[in-house]
Write a protein that holds these residues in place. Structure first.
Motif, short mmCIF file in Angstrom:
data_model
loop_
_atom_site.label_atom_id
_atom_site.label_comp_id
_atom_site.label_asym_id
_atom_site.label_seq_id
_atom_site.Cartn_x
_atom_site.Cartn_y
_atom_site.Cartn_z
N ALA A 92 0.85 -1.20 0.00
CA ALA A 92 0.00 0.00 0.00
C ALA A 92 0.88 1.24 0.00
O ALA A 92 1.93 1.26 0.63
N ASN A 93 0.43 2.27 -0.72
CA ASN A 93 1.11 3.56 -0.65
C ASN A 93 0.39 4.45 0.35
O ASN A 93 -0.63 4.06 0.95
N LYS A 94 0.89 5.66 0.52
CA LYS A 94 0.35 6.57 1.53
C LYS A 94 -1.12 6.89 1.27
O LYS A 94 -1.94 6.87 2.19
N ALA A 95 -1.47 7.18 0.01
CA ALA A 95 -2.85 7.55 -0.31
C ALA A 95 -3.81 6.40 -0.03
O ALA A 95 -4.90 6.60 0.52
N HIS A 96 -3.39 5.20 -0.40
CA HIS A 96 -4.24 4.03 -0.15
C HIS A 96 -4.42 3.81 1.34
O HIS A 96 -5.54 3.54 1.82
#
Length: 559
Positions: free
Chosen positions: A293-297
């Motif tokens: 997962a990235n930050k936005a997710h």
């Protein structure tokens, strides 16, 4: 030459770093060491504590009692609440939920509770067969009554609390009551002797602080253990995949003010969310792996979780705090005359809230064998390093167990139970436990971080099954187990009627604190003694404290 130098006596303790770890260390040592010892804490003026570690084990009750802080004051000033264990939601498919309570099963030390459970009440969840705590948590009951003394219990408990407020309370108590010397400043240099021991640290302002024992509580920066001694960090990301967290402070909505008495850990597609209830807000966060997962997710997963309980909250009301960490621990925790505690010594992830407990365990071992001189320190430090290498490995095994038992099918969860990621020690235990339930013989330390009762709660809460024992269950043990089960069922209604809700009890404690504070201040004003004017809020600290520890309550090993 002073006596201190000529004999190498350990008299001056210098703690580098504040926060919960630093001030707990200062409080315990200042309260326990003789008057011949001094304790100094050096704290940076502008490095805030992490402030998200808001859960403890029952061990914190003993620690606060040792330091001399009353439970009433702690709970009120730190917006604290009672924690009776952890709840796990959706770690398996189909809305699965189970509890890991702090109270061990009744009869655990004299019966094979797993075999008894299967024999007399197999359709009852394991957590409910020989304990009422999970059921009381589900009903929102507190673990004690307002008449129960400070730190005593009806059901075993730890705390949820505002970590920043706890550090502030400890700081005030340590400085005002325990004569801890508080130095504010940045460490600019570390001066060592020819033997390699630290002699003193020097702040940017030029102040020199000499010591005999230095304790590194500087967090992940590791100012002494890393920057000075260059002790390697042993990474464990191949086993513990999580390396990120995002945290929020969420207010209660007007129609939802329930204070849960467990840390609620809810599985998500890329990690898990924690939900910690304080008196004035909830501490909520997502622990996840940057591989999945990235930050936005991650932010969106957390927003979606918060919105389920607080649907009217707006994004602009939320202030995200991003945290990154490398799970692991030091190759050595104690080098020369420097001991590392807290995140400078190790950190894996927040699951099961072991971070503060590891600090407490470190302090316990330090106090039970506080070095008297350099020769003694060499022996003690060697034993400490061996013990805590073992303890960190067992923390990793126990936390990994939660992931290995999941049946979720997202990529993150499949990776968590991929065989190469499972420590051999845990894999062997899982194979063993197919044939027999966990017991004290599987865990060899006399103070296991997570003893066998904890493993049973998680294993059987997650649907694991052990084979029936080839030994017959004696009629005597069967009758005893049945008696325990029936007695608990009879007590259940009495507990439901006699215990208040968490919110009600916490409100009553706040009212009691206000009355005690007013009583102390009124008494001070009426005194003619010249020392009466020196009284402050901290004089309430021991107003309602017990004279001795409550040793009767149930623990899971150290817990």
């Amino acid at each position: 030459m002073s006596d201190n130098k000529s004999h190498g006596c350990i008299r001056r303790v210098v703690i580098v770093g504040g926060g919960t770890a630093g001030w707990l260390t200062a409080g315990v040592l200042a309260a326990k060491l003789s008057l011949n010892h001094t304790v100094t804490l050096i704290e940076s003026p502008n490095i805030p504590s992490i402030g998200v570690g808001e859960g403890s084990w029952p061990s914190l009750r003993d620690t606060l009692l040792d330091i001399g802080i009353s439970e009433t004051e702690f709970i009120t000033l730190c917006q604290g609440a009672f924690k009776q264990g952890s709840s796990f939601v959706n770690w398996r498919k189909n809305g699965h939920c189970y509890h890991h309570p702090f109270t061990i099963p009744t009869g655990y030390n004299e019966l094979d509770t797993y075999t008894c459970w299967k024999a007399i009440t197999p359709n009852t969840p394991y957590e409910d067969a020989f304990s009422l705590q999970a059921a009381m948590c589900a009903e929102g009951m507190a673990p004690k009554q307002i008449a129960t003394p400070d730190y005593a219990h009806v059901l075993n408990y730890g705390y949820h609390f505002d970590a920043t407020k706890l550090a502030d309370l400890l700081k005030q108590h340590c400085v005002d009551k325990l004569n801890v010397d508080h130095v504010i400043g940045h460490i600019a240099s570390v001066n060592a002797s020819s033997s390699g021991d630290i002699e003193k640290v020097v702040t940017e302002s030029g102040q020199e602080i000499a010591g005999d024992l230095f304790i590194d509580c500087s967090g992940s920066s590791g100012l002494l253990i890393d920057k000075h001694f260059s002790v390697p960090w042993i990474p464990v990301k191949h086993t513990m995949l999580n390396d990120r967290a995002v945290a929020l402070q969420v207010p209660y909505s007007n129609d939802d003010t329930e204070i849960k008495s467990t840390t609620v850990a809810t599985a998500q597609t890329c990690g898990w969310t924690w939900d910690i209830a304080l008196q004035h807000r909830r501490g909520v966060g997502l622990v996840y792996s940057s591989q999945f997962a990235n930050k936005a997710h991650a932010n969106q997963v957390l927003i979606d979780y918060v919105s389920k309980r607080y649907p009217r909250i707006q994004d602009e009301q939320l202030s995200f705090r991003m945290l990154s960490f490398e799970p692991g621990y030091r190759a050595q925790f104690w080098v020369k005359n420097c001991l590392s505690l807290g995140m400078s010594s190790g950190f894996v992830e927040p699951l099961e809230a072991s971070a503060i407990a590891m600090v407490e365990l470190g302090l316990r071992m330090l106090c039970e064998a506080f070095p008297q001189n350099k020769t003694h320190m060499e022996i003690v430090s060697k034993r400490y390093n061996s013990r805590f290498e073992y303890r960190w490995q067992r923390v990793i095994d126990f936390l990994k167990l939660h992931y290995v038992l999941s049946d979720r099918e997202e990529a993150y969860w499949l990776a968590q139970r991929d065989r190469p990621s499972i420590p051999d020690s845990l894999a062997e235990l899982l194979e063993l436990w197919k044939y027999q339930s966990p017991s004290r013989l599987d865990l060899i330390e006399n103070e296991e971080v997570f003893p066998s009762a904890s493993y049973q709660y998680v294993l059987y809460g997650m649907g694991f099954s052990s084979s029936a024992s080839p030994l017959r269950l004696s009629e005597n043990h069967k009758r005893k187990a049945l008696h325990i089960y029936e007695t608990l069922q009879q007590k259940k209604s009495a507990y439901l009627q006699g215990l208040p809700s968490n919110r009600v009890l916490l409100n009553d404690i706040a009212k009691r604190y206000a009355k005690e504070k007013q009583h102390v201040l009124s008494h001070a004003q009426g005194l003619k003694d010249e020392h009466a004017l020196a009284l402050s809020d901290t004089d309430i600290n021991n107003y309602n404290a017990l004279d001795k520890k409550d040793t009767s309550y149930d623990r899971i090993g150290f817990r």
